[in-house]
Structures are given as structure tokens and as C-alpha cells.
Design a protein around this motif. Structure first.
Motif, mmCIF file in Angstrom:
data_model
loop_
_atom_site.group_PDB
_atom_site.id
_atom_site.type_symbol
_atom_site.label_atom_id
_atom_site.label_comp_id
_atom_site.label_asym_id
_atom_site.label_seq_id
_atom_site.Cartn_x
_atom_site.Cartn_y
_atom_site.Cartn_z
ATOM 1 N N LEU A 61 0.832 -1.204 0.000
ATOM 2 C CA LEU A 61 0.000 0.000 0.000
ATOM 3 C C LEU A 61 0.866 1.253 0.000
ATOM 4 N N GLN A 62 1.964 1.232 0.767
ATOM 5 C CA GLN A 62 2.852 2.379 0.819
ATOM 6 C C GLN A 62 3.591 2.592 -0.507
ATOM 7 N N THR A 87 2.343 1.903 -3.482
ATOM 8 C CA THR A 87 1.372 2.512 -4.389
ATOM 9 C C THR A 87 1.119 3.968 -4.035
ATOM 10 N N LYS A 88 1.047 4.273 -2.744
ATOM 11 C CA LYS A 88 0.852 5.664 -2.306
ATOM 12 C C LYS A 88 2.000 6.554 -2.767
ATOM 13 N N ASP A 89 3.240 6.064 -2.584
ATOM 14 C CA ASP A 89 4.402 6.864 -2.978
ATOM 15 C C ASP A 89 4.482 7.044 -4.495
ATOM 16 N N VAL A 108 1.829 7.299 -6.448
ATOM 17 C CA VAL A 108 0.812 8.327 -6.697
ATOM 18 C C VAL A 108 1.336 9.715 -6.330
ATOM 19 N N LEU A 109 2.088 9.793 -5.215
ATOM 20 C CA LEU A 109 2.593 11.078 -4.730
ATOM 21 C C LEU A 109 3.844 11.557 -5.472
ATOM 22 N N SER A 116 -4.386 -3.049 -5.407
ATOM 23 C CA SER A 116 -4.246 -1.645 -4.978
ATOM 24 C C SER A 116 -3.897 -0.759 -6.167
ATOM 25 N N GLN A 117 -3.102 -1.257 -7.100
ATOM 26 C CA GLN A 117 -2.756 -0.462 -8.285
ATOM 27 C C GLN A 117 -3.995 -0.179 -9.140
ATOM 28 N N PHE A 137 -6.128 2.519 -7.302
ATOM 29 C CA PHE A 137 -5.499 3.835 -7.353
ATOM 30 C C PHE A 137 -5.464 4.392 -8.778
#
Length: 299
Positions: A102-103, A105-107, A109-110, A122-123, A126
Motif C-alpha cells: 500500500l505504501q 502505491t501511495k508513494d 501516486v505522490l 491496490s494499483q 489507485f
């Protein structure tokens, strides 16, 4: 650390900075730093801009520098030839290792990383909202459940959670943030069973714990990139070429990958045998498999 790697490490951490400051921080001689920077500048990896007088500001060329995120897992030995192939094309790669997908994928995105391997579930979610694109597969399977109970520890929004809910009747997920937390809580009997990936599955087996369920070999983590990344097709082409290189000499790359993660080679070799390595990805097939698991995401 080699001089070249030291210079790149400083630039990754500090961003742009004066060449004189780079000399001081590196601890190398002025002439040696100048020699390395001349080489990096010729390769297009850095550029220098002259300010007032003789002061030079050194900066990374972001088009020649990529950040790749992976989960701490036995799943990605093929990234070693991928990195080598990218470097042959003049692209430097920094690998960031995460405790959960999850982290990653978050990074992605960011914009904290440019490419990432994380759970396809998760991909997909997102990518419906943010500027990322799934471009290739990696490995299938490589995970299972240790312990016997319908109360099962798992990382959240992961393949482990998805597969557990799909394949284990009356499963109740107990959420954790990392494989280390999962193993610790299982070994101290705070949780009766855990869904976990390699090499932790093999490590627990070596300690006498029984694998009670092996998940179906579906794609776990896939390769996604930021949509704004230049030369998407070129990156995909290099990846496919590197993957073929990996398949032709697995042991060599597993050894190098073990060193990257700081894991025992014999454990990693055993762990890799639970994976089916396949770079081909059919997202329609992924959606179909998710529907079989009663997970409906608009295509």
C-alpha cells in the motif's frame, strides 16, 4: 561506497548544490569529484550551471534518474537485470524497499517514486483516480497461510488479504502493517494464523511451522509507472528484455538480489521456487479473476 555512487547518493539526498560543497561533503579530492562529474555530465545524468564567478551548481537530470519501489519480498530478483539494462541505456536507478504494498502505491501516486511493484488490486483501485498506469506482470503465487484459524493476520489492501478472503471460508482479517509485525505476532501467539509471502513463508517453515494453505498462483504484484513518465514504451521494452535475461540464468540474479535485501541466498533460492515468473500481464484476466473472488472493479 564507490566515488560515483557517493556523488549520486549526495545528489539524490540534497538535490542541487554547489560543486564546492559537493567536494566537502564527499570527502574526495577536488580533482576526483571533477573527474566523476565530467563523466556523469557526458552521460547526461547530471548537468551543471555556472553562477556568479566560477561557482557551479550541480543537479541531477531527472530524465536520467528513476526511483523504483518494491516490497521486502523474494518476488523481484528480475529487477537486478532490469536495473543493469537501464544503466546500460544511461539511466541511473535507485531502489526503495518497503514493508507493505500500500505504501509503494501511495508513494507512486505522490511522485516519491517513478515505478513500483505492488499488489495489482491496490494499483487498479489507485489507477482509477490517480495518474499511474499498470504496464507489466512479474510473478505469480509465492504466498500462503501459516497456522490454523479463521482469524488470520494480513497486510491491508494486499494480495494476501484478497486471496485470504477469496480462498478461506469464514476468514476474519486481523490487519498489520508489515511482514515483521506478522511474524512477531504469530511467533508470540498473539495471532493464530498469518497470510504471508516469501521469503517469510520459507523462514517460518525452517523454524518448524506448517504451511496450511498455499494460495492459487495469480499475479501478486505488477509493475506500474507514473503516466507522466517519459518513454513508457522504451521502459517496457527494456523490462521485457531484462526479464528474458533473468529467466535464462535465475540463480545468478537470485544471488545478487539476496545481497540487495540482505537475506540468506539458500532461503531466497528456496523461496523463489514458489513463484511462477511471468512478465506477461492480461488485465482483462485479472479483472475476471477478481470477479470470481466477488471483487467488482469497473474496467
Amino acid at each position: 561506497m564507490k566515488g560515483r555512487d557517493r556523488i549520486l547518493s549526495i545528489l539524490k539526498e540534497r538535490g542541487s548544490l554547489p560543486q564546492t560543497e559537493l567536494v566537502k561533503i564527499s570527502g574526495m579530492s577536488k580533482s576526483r569529484v571533477s573527474e566523476i562529474l565530467n563523466e556523469l555530465e557526458k552521460e547526461g545524468i547530471i548537468f551543471r550551471k555556472q553562477l556568479v564567478g566560477k561557482n557551479l551548481i550541480v543537479s541531477l537530470n531527472k530524465t536520467k534518474f528513476l526511483r523504483l519501489g518494491i516490497i521486502n519480498a523474494a518476488e523481484y530478483p528480475f529487477i537486478i537485470p532490469f536495473i543493469k539494462k537501464l544503466r546500460e541505456k544511461g539511466v541511473e536507478v535507485e531502489v526503495k524497499i518497503y514493508d507493505n504494498g500500500l505504501q509503494v502505491t501511495k508513494d507512486l501516486v505522490l511522485g516519491k517514486i517513478d515505478m513500483g511493484f505492488s499488489p495489482v488490486i491496490s494499483q487498479i483501485i489507485f489507477s482509477k483516480i490517480f495518474d499511474i498506469k499498470i504496464i507489466a506482470g512479474g510473478a505469480k503465487g509465492g504466498a500462503g497461510i501459516v497456522g490454523e484459524s479463521c482469524n488470520i493476520g494480513s497486510t491491508v489492501m494486499s494480495s494476501m488479504e484478497t486471496w485470504t478472503l477469496a480462498e478461506v471460508r469464514n476468514a476474519n482479517i486481523i490487519p498489520f502493517n508489515s511482514p515483521q509485525e506478522l511474524v512477531k505476532n504469530f511467533e508470540t501467539r498473539k495471532v493464530p494464523a498469518i497470510a504471508i509471502w516469501e521469503p517469510y513463508l520459507s523462514i517460518l517453515e525452517s523454524k518448524g511451522h506448517k504451511v496450511t494453505h498455499v494460495f492459487e498462483p495469480n499475479h501478486c504484484c505488477t509493475l506500474a509507472i507514473r503516466s507522466s513518465l517519459e518513454d513508457e514504451e522504451k521502459i517496457k521494452e527494456i523490462y521485457e528484455d531484462a526479464f528474458s535475461w533473468f529467466l535464462s540464468s535465475k540463480d545468478r540474479w537470485i544471488s545478487d538480489y539476496s545481497n540487495l535485501l540482505g537475506e540468506d541466498y539458500n532461503i531466497m533460492k528456496k523461496a523463489s521456487e514458489r513463484y511462477y515468473f511471468d512478465s506477461y500481464l492480461d488485465l482483462k484476466e485479472v479483472y475476471k479473476n477478481l470477479k470470481k473472488m466477488n471483487i467488482y472493479i469497473p474496467a
